[in-house]
Design a protein around this motif. Structure first.
Motif, PDB file in Angstrom:
ATOM      1  N   THR A   1      -6.596 -15.966 -19.127  1.00 14.14           N
ATOM      2  CA  THR A   1      -6.395 -15.332 -20.432  1.00 14.14           C
ATOM      3  C   THR A   1      -5.050 -15.776 -21.001  1.00 14.14           C
ATOM      4  OG1 THR A   1      -7.656 -13.381 -19.769  1.00 14.14           O
ATOM      5  CG2 THR A   1      -6.192 -13.145 -21.658  1.00 14.14           C
ATOM      6  N   PRO A   2      -5.022 -16.317 -22.209  1.00 15.03           N
ATOM      7  CA  PRO A   2      -3.749 -16.785 -22.772  1.00 15.03           C
ATOM      8  C   PRO A   2      -2.684 -15.693 -22.764  1.00 15.03           C
ATOM      9  CG  PRO A   2      -5.583 -17.490 -24.141  1.00 15.03           C
ATOM     10  CD  PRO A   2      -6.150 -16.554 -23.123  1.00 15.03           C
TER      11      PRO A   2
ATOM     12  N   LEU B   1      -1.926 -14.220 -26.128  1.00 15.24           N
ATOM     13  CA  LEU B   1      -2.923 -13.278 -26.633  1.00 15.24           C
ATOM     14  C   LEU B   1      -2.679 -11.877 -26.083  1.00 15.24           C
ATOM     15  CD1 LEU B   1      -5.556 -12.873 -28.243  1.00 15.24           C
ATOM     16  CD2 LEU B   1      -6.811 -13.455 -26.152  1.00 15.24           C
TER      17      LEU B   1
ATOM     18  N   VAL C   1      -8.993  -7.115 -24.895  1.00 11.91           N
ATOM     19  CA  VAL C   1      -8.403  -8.451 -24.760  1.00 11.91           C
ATOM     20  C   VAL C   1      -8.853  -9.153 -23.481  1.00 11.91           C
ATOM     21  CG1 VAL C   1      -6.256  -9.767 -24.618  1.00 11.91           C
ATOM     22  CG2 VAL C   1      -6.406  -7.771 -26.119  1.00 11.91           C
ATOM     23  N   ARG C   2      -8.533  -8.577 -22.335  1.00  5.25           N
ATOM     24  CA  ARG C   2      -8.730  -9.302 -21.084  1.00  5.25           C
ATOM     25  C   ARG C   2     -10.212  -9.559 -20.774  1.00  5.25           C
ATOM     26  NH1 ARG C   2      -4.377 -10.292 -18.070  1.00  5.25           N
ATOM     27  NH2 ARG C   2      -2.459  -9.089 -18.379  1.00  5.25           N
TER      28      ARG C   2
ATOM     29  N   ALA D   1     -11.854 -12.006 -23.283  1.00  7.41           N
ATOM     30  CA  ALA D   1     -11.374 -13.369 -23.049  1.00  7.41           C
ATOM     31  C   ALA D   1     -11.981 -13.970 -21.787  1.00  7.41           C
ATOM     32  CB  ALA D   1      -9.850 -13.367 -22.945  1.00  7.41           C
TER      33      ALA D   1
END
Length: 244
Positions: free
Chosen positions: A143-144, A147, A165-166, A169
């Motif tokens: 994950t970036p 981000l 998010v996580r 992604a």
């Protein structure tokens, strides 16, 4: 045009395979050793009831093992991807267990849980566990950072950060693991059914050997491949829907 081309090449491959099969069957001239496609198709039609029942049994065993593996591997893999210390602790153990083929566990499983459904479920569970775990871990680990940091700056924390998010992604790699786990579980269930299960496509194929019925064995193999292709396609469809 692209869709036609995408359909055309697989169709050409199937036609080529069938033609080679027909040629080999005619050249050998021994239908009791290598039956032609027409004989296998006739057997599939006449034995459609037992084939459907056997496929349903195999599918249920794979489904139970795969779902159990996903329930364990997804949270464990995501946790390993998010917590480097946990990843370091478990990676060595997993690197020892992962190369062991699933069917090698059968003798121990037969001793531990006996002959029957539990041993088949466990073989499918072991087969699906490691690819799902590895891809779930990789998805979260990759994950970036920017981000996740941006989401935290906007106030996302804890479960909200994971849900927004996580996990999203990580979904592409997670679905790759789910599909790989399903394929391995589907291949492994046949080995389990050959040894320690009642019914299923593996048992049907074994019975066809005892009956000297290669047409029945090839019918079971055809159903095995067809069910795997359909279920794999359904997983791909689910992946595309989630990605939307």
């Amino acid at each position: 045009m692209k869709r036609l081309a995408a359909l055309g090449w697989p169709a050409l491959g199937v036609v080529t395979l069938v033609l080679l099969w027909v040629g080999a069957a005619l050249y050998m001239g021994k239908p009791h050793v290598l039956p032609g496609p027409w004989a296998v198709a006739e057997t599939m039609f006449s034995m459609r009831g037992p084939l459907v029942v056997a496929a349903a049994k195999s599918l249920s065993r794979v489904g139970v093992g795969w779902l159990a593996a996903a329930a364990v591997a997804l949270p464990a893999g995501w946790a390993m991807g998010a917590v480097p210390a946990l990843d370091r602790e478990l990676r060595a153990l997993l690197s020892l267990l992962r190369p062991i083929p699933p069917f090698v566990w059968l003798p121990l499983l037969l001793l531990w849980v006996g002959i029957g459904e539990p041993s088949s479920w466990m073989v499918c569970f072991v087969a699906a566990l490691f690819p799902i775990l590895a891809h779930a871990r990789q998805g979260v680990a990759e994950t970036p950072v920017a981000l996740a940091a941006a989401a935290e700056n906007l106030g996302a924390t804890g479960l909200h950060l994971w849900a927004r998010v996580r996990v999203p992604a990580a979904l592409p790699l997670t679905f790759t693991g789910l599909k790989a786990g399903w394929s391995l579980a589907w291949m492994s269930v046949v080995a389990a059914e050959l040894v320690g299960a009642d019914g299923g496509l593996g048992q049907l194929i074994l019975d066809s050997r005892n009956l000297a019925r290669p047409d029945l064995a090839m019918s079971g193999m055809a159903v095995l491949g067809a069910v795997a292709a359909v279920t794999g396609g359904l997983l791909g469809w689910a992946e595309r829907r989630v990605a939307e």
